[in-house]
Design a protein around this motif. Sequence first.
Motif, PDB file in Angstrom:
ATOM      1  N   LYS A  94      31.320  32.712 -32.958  1.00 53.39           N
ATOM      2  CA  LYS A  94      30.364  31.682 -32.559  1.00 53.39           C
ATOM      3  C   LYS A  94      30.590  31.217 -31.122  1.00 53.39           C
ATOM      4  O   LYS A  94      29.650  30.899 -30.414  1.00 53.39           O
ATOM      5  CB  LYS A  94      30.456  30.497 -33.528  1.00 53.39           C
ATOM      6  CG  LYS A  94      29.366  29.479 -33.356  1.00 53.39           C
ATOM      7  CD  LYS A  94      29.440  28.427 -34.434  1.00 53.39           C
ATOM      8  CE  LYS A  94      28.321  27.426 -34.316  1.00 53.39           C
ATOM      9  NZ  LYS A  94      28.389  26.427 -35.381  1.00 53.39           N
ATOM     10  N   ASN A  95      31.845  31.218 -30.690  1.00 56.76           N
ATOM     11  CA  ASN A  95      32.172  30.717 -29.348  1.00 56.76           C
ATOM     12  C   ASN A  95      32.215  31.820 -28.296  1.00 56.76           C
ATOM     13  O   ASN A  95      32.686  31.610 -27.192  1.00 56.76           O
ATOM     14  CB  ASN A  95      33.507  29.968 -29.371  1.00 56.76           C
ATOM     15  CG  ASN A  95      34.657  30.863 -29.776  1.00 56.76           C
ATOM     16  OD1 ASN A  95      34.487  32.040 -30.077  1.00 56.76           O
ATOM     17  ND2 ASN A  95      35.860  30.307 -29.800  1.00 56.76           N
ATOM     18  N   ASP A  96      31.712  33.028 -28.625  1.00 53.27           N
ATOM     19  CA  ASP A  96      31.780  34.156 -27.711  1.00 53.27           C
ATOM     20  C   ASP A  96      30.577  35.060 -27.946  1.00 53.27           C
ATOM     21  O   ASP A  96      30.155  35.228 -29.081  1.00 53.27           O
ATOM     22  CB  ASP A  96      33.085  34.929 -27.959  1.00 53.27           C
ATOM     23  CG  ASP A  96      33.363  35.954 -26.884  1.00 53.27           C
ATOM     24  OD1 ASP A  96      32.627  36.966 -26.825  1.00 53.27           O
ATOM     25  OD2 ASP A  96      34.306  35.774 -26.106  1.00 53.27           O
ATOM     26  N   GLU A  97      30.049  35.654 -26.908  1.00 46.58           N
ATOM     27  CA  GLU A  97      28.873  36.524 -27.040  1.00 46.58           C
ATOM     28  C   GLU A  97      29.232  37.965 -27.403  1.00 46.58           C
ATOM     29  O   GLU A  97      28.346  38.772 -27.694  1.00 46.58           O
ATOM     30  CB  GLU A  97      28.050  36.508 -25.745  1.00 46.58           C
ATOM     31  CG  GLU A  97      27.394  35.176 -25.473  1.00 46.58           C
ATOM     32  CD  GLU A  97      26.378  34.791 -26.544  1.00 46.58           C
ATOM     33  OE1 GLU A  97      25.564  35.640 -26.928  1.00 46.58           O
ATOM     34  OE2 GLU A  97      26.412  33.627 -26.989  1.00 46.58           O
ATOM     35  N   SER A  98      30.511  38.322 -27.370  1.00 47.21           N
ATOM     36  CA  SER A  98      30.913  39.682 -27.742  1.00 47.21           C
ATOM     37  C   SER A  98      30.621  39.911 -29.208  1.00 47.21           C
ATOM     38  O   SER A  98      30.753  39.008 -30.022  1.00 47.21           O
ATOM     39  CB  SER A  98      32.402  39.880 -27.483  1.00 47.21           C
ATOM     40  OG  SER A  98      32.687  39.692 -26.121  1.00 47.21           O
ATOM     41  N   TYR A  99      30.211  41.125 -29.539  1.00 49.67           N
ATOM     42  CA  TYR A  99      29.843  41.396 -30.923  1.00 49.67           C
ATOM     43  C   TYR A  99      30.591  42.605 -31.469  1.00 49.67           C
ATOM     44  O   TYR A  99      31.141  43.410 -30.728  1.00 49.67           O
ATOM     45  CB  TYR A  99      28.328  41.599 -31.044  1.00 49.67           C
ATOM     46  CG  TYR A  99      27.813  42.805 -30.287  1.00 49.67           C
ATOM     47  CD1 TYR A  99      27.683  44.038 -30.917  1.00 49.67           C
ATOM     48  CD2 TYR A  99      27.472  42.717 -28.948  1.00 49.67           C
ATOM     49  CE1 TYR A  99      27.222  45.143 -30.234  1.00 49.67           C
ATOM     50  CE2 TYR A  99      27.007  43.812 -28.252  1.00 49.67           C
ATOM     51  CZ  TYR A  99      26.883  45.028 -28.899  1.00 49.67           C
ATOM     52  OH  TYR A  99      26.439  46.126 -28.219  1.00 49.67           O
ATOM     53  N   GLY A 100      30.588  42.713 -32.782  1.00 53.68           N
ATOM     54  CA  GLY A 100      31.195  43.825 -33.472  1.00 53.68           C
ATOM     55  C   GLY A 100      30.458  44.078 -34.767  1.00 53.68           C
ATOM     56  O   GLY A 100      29.394  43.500 -35.020  1.00 53.68           O
ATOM     57  N   SER A 101      31.032  44.916 -35.595  1.00 54.58           N
ATOM     58  CA  SER A 101      30.400  45.328 -36.843  1.00 54.58           C
ATOM     59  C   SER A 101      31.224  44.825 -38.035  1.00 54.58           C
ATOM     60  O   SER A 101      32.423  45.100 -38.124  1.00 54.58           O
ATOM     61  CB  SER A 101      30.309  46.856 -36.869  1.00 54.58           C
ATOM     62  OG  SER A 101      29.684  47.300 -38.037  1.00 54.58           O
ATOM     63  N   LEU A 102      30.569  44.084 -38.931  1.00 56.69           N
ATOM     64  CA  LEU A 102      31.238  43.553 -40.114  1.00 56.69           C
ATOM     65  C   LEU A 102      30.915  44.432 -41.309  1.00 56.69           C
ATOM     66  O   LEU A 102      29.760  44.811 -41.518  1.00 56.69           O
ATOM     67  CB  LEU A 102      30.764  42.125 -40.392  1.00 56.69           C
ATOM     68  CG  LEU A 102      31.474  41.444 -41.572  1.00 56.69           C
ATOM     69  CD1 LEU A 102      32.630  40.605 -41.038  1.00 56.69           C
ATOM     70  CD2 LEU A 102      30.520  40.587 -42.350  1.00 56.69           C
ATOM     71  N   TRP A 103      31.932  44.775 -42.080  1.00 53.78           N
ATOM     72  CA  TRP A 103      31.713  45.547 -43.307  1.00 53.78           C
ATOM     73  C   TRP A 103      32.806  45.217 -44.311  1.00 53.78           C
ATOM     74  O   TRP A 103      33.862  44.698 -43.959  1.00 53.78           O
ATOM     75  CB  TRP A 103      31.656  47.038 -43.018  1.00 53.78           C
ATOM     76  CG  TRP A 103      32.976  47.643 -42.616  1.00 53.78           C
ATOM     77  CD1 TRP A 103      33.619  47.501 -41.424  1.00 53.78           C
ATOM     78  CD2 TRP A 103      33.816  48.470 -43.422  1.00 53.78           C
ATOM     79  NE1 TRP A 103      34.805  48.180 -41.449  1.00 53.78           N
ATOM     80  CE2 TRP A 103      34.949  48.801 -42.658  1.00 53.78           C
ATOM     81  CE3 TRP A 103      33.720  48.970 -44.723  1.00 53.78           C
ATOM     82  CZ2 TRP A 103      35.974  49.597 -43.137  1.00 53.78           C
ATOM     83  CZ3 TRP A 103      34.741  49.769 -45.204  1.00 53.78           C
ATOM     84  CH2 TRP A 103      35.855  50.077 -44.410  1.00 53.78           C
TER      85      TRP A 103
END
Length: 195
Positions: A94-103
Motif C-alpha cells: 500500500k505504501n509503495d507503487e512496486s508490484y508483484g504477483s500473489l499466489w
Amino acid sequence: NRLKQMMLQYDDAQKHASDTITRYTYRIAHVVSNSIGKIENYLVLDKGYDDGVRQDQGVADHNGVVGIVSKVSAHYSLVISLLNPNLRLSVSLKNDESYGSLWWNGSNPRYALLEDLPRTVKFEKGDTVVTTSYSTSFPQGVPVGTVEESFDQTENNNFLTLRIRLFTDFQSIHDVHVIDNADAEEIKSLSVDNI
C-alpha cells in the motif's frame, strides 16, 4: 498562481476519483458452496448471468479479495478462489507503487506468497498489501493482506518473496461483492492477444 495550480490539481484528483467510482459497480451475492481443503479451490455464488455477473469479474468480501469469476450460468457463478494456485493476482504494498504477483502455494489457507517484488522495495512486517490497477477484475487498492515475513525462495537476487497473511477468512465466507468494471471489455479489446 499557486492557488490556481492547487485548484487544478484538486480538480484532476476529483475527476480521477469520480471516474473510478462510476467505473465500478458492486453486486451482493451469497456463497452457496466453498472449498478450502483442496489444492484447487472454488466457490459457487447465487448470482449469474441474469444478475449481471460475467466471467473475469472480481469477488471480495468485507475483508478483502476472495477470487475471480471463472464460469457463469443464468443464476449461479463459479469463482476461482484466491486459494487456488492457478490464480495469480497483481498486488503492491500500500505504501509503495512496486508490484508483484500473489499466489497460493497450496499449504495454509491463511497465507499466500507475493513474488517478483523488486528487492529495492522497503517494507515492514504488518504492511498492507492491496490490488493494483493492472487488472480489469479489481480496482486499485482492494485489501489483500499484510506482510508476515520475507524469505528467499529462488536464487534470483533481484526480487523478493514475501509471505502474506490474507485478510479474508475463507472458512467463514457468507456474503461477497461481485465487482463489475464497466470498461473491462474495452480494455480487453486492446490487449496484445487480440491484435
